[in-house]
Design a protein around this motif. Structure first.
Motif, PDB file in Angstrom:
ATOM      1  N   VAL B 160     -12.831  -7.612   4.249  1.00  8.13           N
ATOM      2  CA  VAL B 160     -12.196  -8.545   4.948  1.00  8.13           C
ATOM      3  C   VAL B 160     -10.842  -8.641   4.380  1.00  8.13           C
ATOM      4  O   VAL B 160     -10.402  -8.498   3.324  1.00  8.13           O
ATOM      5  CB  VAL B 160     -12.725  -9.926   4.557  1.00  8.13           C
ATOM      6  N   VAL B 161      -9.901  -8.465   5.645  1.00 12.86           N
ATOM      7  CA  VAL B 161      -8.306  -8.548   5.347  1.00 12.86           C
ATOM      8  C   VAL B 161      -7.886  -9.773   5.521  1.00 12.86           C
ATOM      9  O   VAL B 161      -8.301 -10.320   6.648  1.00 12.86           O
ATOM     10  CB  VAL B 161      -7.528  -7.306   5.662  1.00 12.86           C
ATOM     11  N   ILE B 162      -7.179 -10.545   4.711  1.00 16.70           N
ATOM     12  CA  ILE B 162      -6.460 -11.715   5.164  1.00 16.70           C
ATOM     13  C   ILE B 162      -5.089 -11.398   5.333  1.00 16.70           C
ATOM     14  O   ILE B 162      -4.392 -10.622   4.358  1.00 16.70           O
ATOM     15  CB  ILE B 162      -6.474 -12.625   4.074  1.00 16.70           C
ATOM     16  N   VAL B 163      -4.571 -11.694   6.526  1.00 18.79           N
ATOM     17  CA  VAL B 163      -3.183 -11.079   7.001  1.00 18.79           C
ATOM     18  C   VAL B 163      -2.324 -12.289   7.040  1.00 18.79           C
ATOM     19  O   VAL B 163      -2.487 -13.320   7.689  1.00 18.79           O
ATOM     20  CB  VAL B 163      -3.269 -10.529   8.297  1.00 18.79           C
ATOM     21  N   GLY B 164      -0.980 -12.242   6.801  1.00 22.98           N
ATOM     22  CA  GLY B 164       0.022 -13.220   6.951  1.00 22.98           C
ATOM     23  C   GLY B 164       0.601 -13.995   5.828  1.00 22.98           C
ATOM     24  O   GLY B 164       0.987 -13.067   4.666  1.00 22.98           O
ATOM     25  N   ASP B 165       0.797 -15.063   5.602  1.00 22.03           N
ATOM     26  CA  ASP B 165       1.535 -15.963   4.687  1.00 22.03           C
ATOM     27  C   ASP B 165       0.665 -15.989   3.760  1.00 22.03           C
ATOM     28  O   ASP B 165      -0.006 -17.205   3.624  1.00 22.03           O
ATOM     29  CB  ASP B 165       2.203 -17.208   5.276  1.00 22.03           C
ATOM     30  N   ASN B 221      -8.608 -11.964   9.021  1.00 21.03           N
ATOM     31  CA  ASN B 221      -8.407 -13.232   9.027  1.00 21.03           C
ATOM     32  C   ASN B 221      -6.842 -13.420   9.132  1.00 21.03           C
ATOM     33  O   ASN B 221      -6.286 -13.131   8.182  1.00 21.03           O
ATOM     34  CB  ASN B 221      -9.049 -13.919   7.936  1.00 21.03           C
ATOM     35  N   MET B 222      -6.544 -13.944  10.359  1.00 16.61           N
ATOM     36  CA  MET B 222      -4.966 -14.066  10.709  1.00 16.61           C
ATOM     37  C   MET B 222      -4.585 -15.234  10.495  1.00 16.61           C
ATOM     38  O   MET B 222      -4.958 -16.443  10.762  1.00 16.61           O
ATOM     39  CB  MET B 222      -4.817 -13.789  12.102  1.00 16.61           C
ATOM     40  N   LEU B 223      -3.342 -15.400   9.455  1.00 20.81           N
ATOM     41  CA  LEU B 223      -3.140 -16.689   8.948  1.00 20.81           C
ATOM     42  C   LEU B 223      -1.908 -17.018   9.739  1.00 20.81           C
ATOM     43  O   LEU B 223      -1.143 -16.225  10.300  1.00 20.81           O
ATOM     44  CB  LEU B 223      -2.636 -16.662   7.437  1.00 20.81           C
ATOM     45  N   ARG B 224      -1.727 -18.126   9.871  1.00 22.27           N
ATOM     46  CA  ARG B 224      -0.597 -18.780  10.457  1.00 22.27           C
ATOM     47  C   ARG B 224       0.802 -18.938   9.607  1.00 22.27           C
ATOM     48  O   ARG B 224       0.817 -19.082   8.123  1.00 22.27           O
ATOM     49  CB  ARG B 224      -0.528 -20.232  10.726  1.00 22.27           C
ATOM     50  N   PRO B 264      -7.698 -19.576  11.143  1.00 17.83           N
ATOM     51  CA  PRO B 264      -8.213 -20.721  10.836  1.00 17.83           C
ATOM     52  C   PRO B 264      -7.537 -22.033  11.527  1.00 17.83           C
ATOM     53  O   PRO B 264      -7.786 -23.130  11.387  1.00 17.83           O
ATOM     54  CB  PRO B 264      -7.745 -20.952   9.226  1.00 17.83           C
ATOM     55  N   GLY B 265      -6.405 -21.536  12.423  1.00 26.39           N
ATOM     56  CA  GLY B 265      -5.921 -22.599  13.299  1.00 26.39           C
ATOM     57  C   GLY B 265      -4.747 -23.395  12.276  1.00 26.39           C
ATOM     58  O   GLY B 265      -5.095 -23.499  11.227  1.00 26.39           O
ATOM     59  N   PRO B 266      -3.975 -24.050  12.902  1.00 23.15           N
ATOM     60  CA  PRO B 266      -3.527 -23.807  14.627  1.00 23.15           C
ATOM     61  C   PRO B 266      -2.862 -22.405  14.664  1.00 23.15           C
ATOM     62  O   PRO B 266      -1.983 -22.108  13.982  1.00 23.15           O
ATOM     63  CB  PRO B 266      -2.530 -25.190  14.781  1.00 23.15           C
ATOM     64  N   ILE B 267      -3.234 -21.918  15.821  1.00 26.54           N
ATOM     65  CA  ILE B 267      -2.427 -20.640  16.174  1.00 26.54           C
ATOM     66  C   ILE B 267      -1.099 -20.677  16.398  1.00 26.54           C
ATOM     67  O   ILE B 267      -0.734 -21.677  17.396  1.00 26.54           O
ATOM     68  CB  ILE B 267      -3.351 -20.167  17.262  1.00 26.54           C
ATOM     69  N   ASN B 268      -0.205 -20.074  16.189  1.00 28.18           N
ATOM     70  CA  ASN B 268       1.089 -19.791  16.611  1.00 28.18           C
ATOM     71  C   ASN B 268       1.150 -18.714  17.681  1.00 28.18           C
ATOM     72  O   ASN B 268       1.121 -17.434  17.232  1.00 28.18           O
ATOM     73  CB  ASN B 268       2.210 -19.271  15.630  1.00 28.18           C
ATOM     74  N   GLY B 270       1.388 -15.575  20.001  1.00 22.39           N
ATOM     75  CA  GLY B 270       2.632 -15.023  19.971  1.00 22.39           C
ATOM     76  C   GLY B 270       3.463 -14.502  18.801  1.00 22.39           C
ATOM     77  O   GLY B 270       4.356 -13.929  18.861  1.00 22.39           O
ATOM     78  N   VAL B 271       2.991 -15.183  17.749  1.00 22.83           N
ATOM     79  CA  VAL B 271       3.565 -14.845  16.338  1.00 22.83           C
ATOM     80  C   VAL B 271       2.451 -14.019  15.690  1.00 22.83           C
ATOM     81  O   VAL B 271       2.675 -13.004  15.816  1.00 22.83           O
ATOM     82  CB  VAL B 271       3.887 -15.998  15.918  1.00 22.83           C
ATOM     83  N   GLU B 272       1.615 -14.530  15.213  1.00 25.86           N
ATOM     84  CA  GLU B 272       0.729 -13.995  14.174  1.00 25.86           C
ATOM     85  C   GLU B 272      -0.231 -13.112  15.192  1.00 25.86           C
ATOM     86  O   GLU B 272      -1.071 -12.309  14.713  1.00 25.86           O
ATOM     87  CB  GLU B 272       0.172 -14.690  13.087  1.00 25.86           C
ATOM     88  N   ILE B 273      -0.484 -13.768  16.295  1.00 25.78           N
ATOM     89  CA  ILE B 273      -1.536 -13.101  17.263  1.00 25.78           C
ATOM     90  C   ILE B 273      -1.215 -13.171  18.649  1.00 25.78           C
ATOM     91  O   ILE B 273      -0.599 -14.438  19.089  1.00 25.78           O
ATOM     92  CB  ILE B 273      -3.242 -13.642  16.647  1.00 25.78           C
ATOM     93  N   THR B 274      -1.618 -12.393  19.282  1.00 23.41           N
ATOM     94  CA  THR B 274      -1.208 -12.817  20.751  1.00 23.41           C
ATOM     95  C   THR B 274      -2.524 -13.568  21.578  1.00 23.41           C
ATOM     96  O   THR B 274      -3.583 -13.566  21.011  1.00 23.41           O
ATOM     97  CB  THR B 274      -1.273 -11.442  21.763  1.00 23.41           C
ATOM     98  N   SER B 275      -2.106 -14.105  22.771  1.00 22.59           N
ATOM     99  CA  SER B 275      -3.009 -14.905  23.460  1.00 22.59           C
ATOM    100  C   SER B 275      -4.398 -13.900  23.780  1.00 22.59           C
ATOM    101  O   SER B 275      -5.212 -14.493  23.742  1.00 22.59           O
ATOM    102  CB  SER B 275      -2.469 -15.595  24.460  1.00 22.59           C
ATOM    103  N   GLU B 276      -3.915 -12.902  24.330  1.00 21.05           N
ATOM    104  CA  GLU B 276      -4.922 -11.847  24.628  1.00 21.05           C
ATOM    105  C   GLU B 276      -5.947 -11.663  23.695  1.00 21.05           C
ATOM    106  O   GLU B 276      -7.041 -11.598  24.010  1.00 21.05           O
ATOM    107  CB  GLU B 276      -4.139 -10.630  25.191  1.00 21.05           C
ATOM    108  N   ILE B 277      -5.403 -11.645  22.562  1.00 24.81           N
ATOM    109  CA  ILE B 277      -6.420 -11.099  21.386  1.00 24.81           C
ATOM    110  C   ILE B 277      -7.219 -12.493  20.953  1.00 24.81           C
ATOM    111  O   ILE B 277      -8.259 -12.368  20.751  1.00 24.81           O
ATOM    112  CB  ILE B 277      -5.809 -10.311  20.220  1.00 24.81           C
ATOM    113  N   ALA B 278      -6.317 -13.388  20.880  1.00 29.42           N
ATOM    114  CA  ALA B 278      -6.901 -14.740  20.049  1.00 29.42           C
ATOM    115  C   ALA B 278      -8.192 -15.146  21.418  1.00 29.42           C
ATOM    116  O   ALA B 278      -8.924 -15.843  20.777  1.00 29.42           O
ATOM    117  CB  ALA B 278      -5.911 -16.001  20.005  1.00 29.42           C
TER     118      ALA B 278
END
Lengths: 207, 308
Positions: B160-165, B221-224, B264-268, B270-278
């Motif tokens: 598992v990779v945790i990505v972001g802040d 797991n994409m973090l905000r 985990p939400g809330p999603i930004n 267009g920042v950490e993830i695109t709408s298409e992928i989310a």
């Protein structure tokens, strides 16, 4: 003679027409005591299956629901007899866990661990038959009566128990179908073993 | 297992792997309950729970409240914005005043790390931490691991990779503990400025390149990016962050394998993830939300059993 068993080897189809007044007495000195052997269990299951047919005919509007954890074995066995020996088709069976509906949550000794509830049909306007292995205080049946409401409003609910421990009820609950009546004192336990999970069909009275 | 080894849920760090498995097994049953025509059980009908939110929250508060109502508990809600906290009341006084009204359990979110631990030592009530500063968010980590178990069969052995802040994230820390206790391998990925200095001491590896991290993992797991917790600028611009660390179709195409995507939400968007992928089929973001209610029901049910 420790076990008094009337009509043990009578044709099971005949048994269903009698309300069997049989019950088991026992000798306290031996431990554990065999209350029912595999053959006797088989005969009783046949009788219960026949009694269900008498009241529910082709089971088109009836569902059998085993109460977790141990009522599911009786349910499976009766369902198997109904299907294989008595030609009932499309029998609907399910299992219902009452842990979250128990009235002894946070009281000493109440189990927290739940079991699987599997009811993949509508119970609205159906005739529901609850099935359990031993009826003792009646509290799990009370919980089941509440729990089943989560799945709709049945037209009627009946209760089948394989062993009816008389004189031990905490609530006004009576079975519609009973396999064997047993009179036992409070510190004795009736243990029903099924070949599916414990290797043999046998009923013990354990002190 | 007959009960949890803890009397409060303050952090994943205090739980044993057996506790976590017990919570998951119980959550399985509650998940079945919340998919019934009538989604309610009477287990906690004689329990009163206070939700104390000293920091903003939408989904966690709703999820807790829904879980409490599904368990038939009585619920009182409290948010700091409209309370006497503004008038200078201390945390312990606030909570003791609420407990004087015969409340059995407190679910608390607080901006300061350790607030839950502090409260558990000062007041006589079951405390559930719903997020304390940048420390822990145990129920989020439980629902994340539970969602992985549901999708992939088990957590053990998964990468598992945790990505972001990672620096400001309580979700990251709780997830690291939970995943490791369940036998998963964990990597963190993000700009160096947002990776805590001694994170390796927790037994996780660090990868600065998103593509390499994604090639390695089974789950991302994409973090905000938590702008509200950033007092200085940790990266030059959002555009640069997007360029390096955004999960989008381009980077997923390069790794050429299917991975599970969580957030985990809330999603930004267009920042950490695109709408298409989310919104794609590999993303289980809304399943996480559904599982959140079942997992929180399990946690509160198991902890309530300890209330005498």
């Amino acid at each position: 003679m420790d076990i008094i068993l009337k009509s043990t080897f009578v044709d099971p189809c005949l048994l269903c027409i009698f309300d069997l007044g049989v019950f088991t007495t026992y000798n306290y000195t031996m431990n554990p005591k065999v209350l029912l052997t595999s053959k006797e269990i088989d005969i009783i299951l046949h009788r219960l299956a026949c009694q269900l047919i008498e009241n529910h005919l082709d089971f088109s509007n009836t569902v059998l629901i085993g109460l977790q954890p141990r009522g599911v074995f009786v349910t499976q066995r009766i369902a198997q007899l109904l299907t294989d020996c008595y030609g009932v088709k499309d029998l609907k069976i399910g299992s219902l866990d009452t842990t979250f509906f128990s009235d002894d949550f946070r009281r000493k000794g109440s189990p927290l661990q739940a079991n699987k509830t599997l009811i993949d049909f509508i119970v609205e306007d159906k005739n529901v038959v609850f099935i359990d292995d031993v009826l003792y205080t009646g509290r799990s049946v009370r919980a089941a009566l509440t729990a089943i409401q989560s799945f709709g409003r049945p037209s009627s609910i009946e209760f089948l128990t394989f062993i009816d421990r008389r004189f031990s009820r905490h609530l006004p609950i009576m079975p519609n179908y009973k396999g064997r009546k047993v009179d036992a004192i409070a510190d004795e336990r009736v243990e029903v073993r099924w070949r599916e999970n414990q290797g043999e069909d046998i009923v013990y009275l354990v002190k | 297992m007959s009960e949890l080894s803890v009397s409060h849920l303050l952090g994943i760090k205090d739980l044993t792997p057996k506790d976590i498995s017990f919570i998951f097994d119980t959550a399985d049953h509650f998940k079945e309950v919340i998919n019934r025509p009538i989604k309610k059980v009477p287990s906690l009908r004689d329990i009163t729970i206070a939700n104390l939110f000293f920091e903003n929250s939408t989904r966690t508060r709703l999820s807790f409240e829904l879980a409490q109502k599904r368990l038939s508990a009585d619920v009182v809600n409290f948010s700091a914005a409209s309370s006497s906290v503004k008038k200078g009341e201390t945390l312990v006084d606030t909570v003791n005043n609420i407990l004087a009204m015969k409340v059995d359990m407190v679910v608390m979110r607080h901006p300061l790390a350790g607030a839950g631990v502090y409260l558990s030592k000062k007041v006589d009530s079951v405390i559930i931490n719903a997020g304390d500063g940048a420390h822990e968010h145990p129920t989020q980590a439980l629902l994340d691991s539970y969602s992985i178990r549901q999708e992939l069969g088990e957590v053990a052995g998964k990468k598992v990779v945790i990505v972001g802040d990672i620096l400001h994230s309580r979700v990251a820390l709780s997830n690291i503990y939970a995943l490791q206790k369940m036998g998963a391998e964990v990597k963190v990925c993000g700009p160096k400025t947002l990776i805590p200095k001694y994170i390796e001491s927790l037994g996780v590896s660090v990868e600065l390149n998103l593509e390499k991290a994604l090639k390695w993992c089974d789950v991302a797991n994409m973090l905000r990016v938590q702008n509200e917790r950033m007092d200085i600028s940790y990266f030059p611009s959002t555009r640069e962050y997007v360029d390096q660390y955004q999960l989008n179709a381009g980077v997923l195409q390069k790794i050429d394998k299917e991975i599970l995507i969580m957030h985990p939400g809330p999603i930004n968007r267009g920042v950490e993830i695109t709408s298409e992928i989310a919104d794609s089929s590999n993303a289980i973001i809304l399943d996480q939300v559904e599982n959140g209610v079942a997992v929180r029901m399990a946690v509160m049910y198991l902890l309530a059993s300890k209330i005498k």
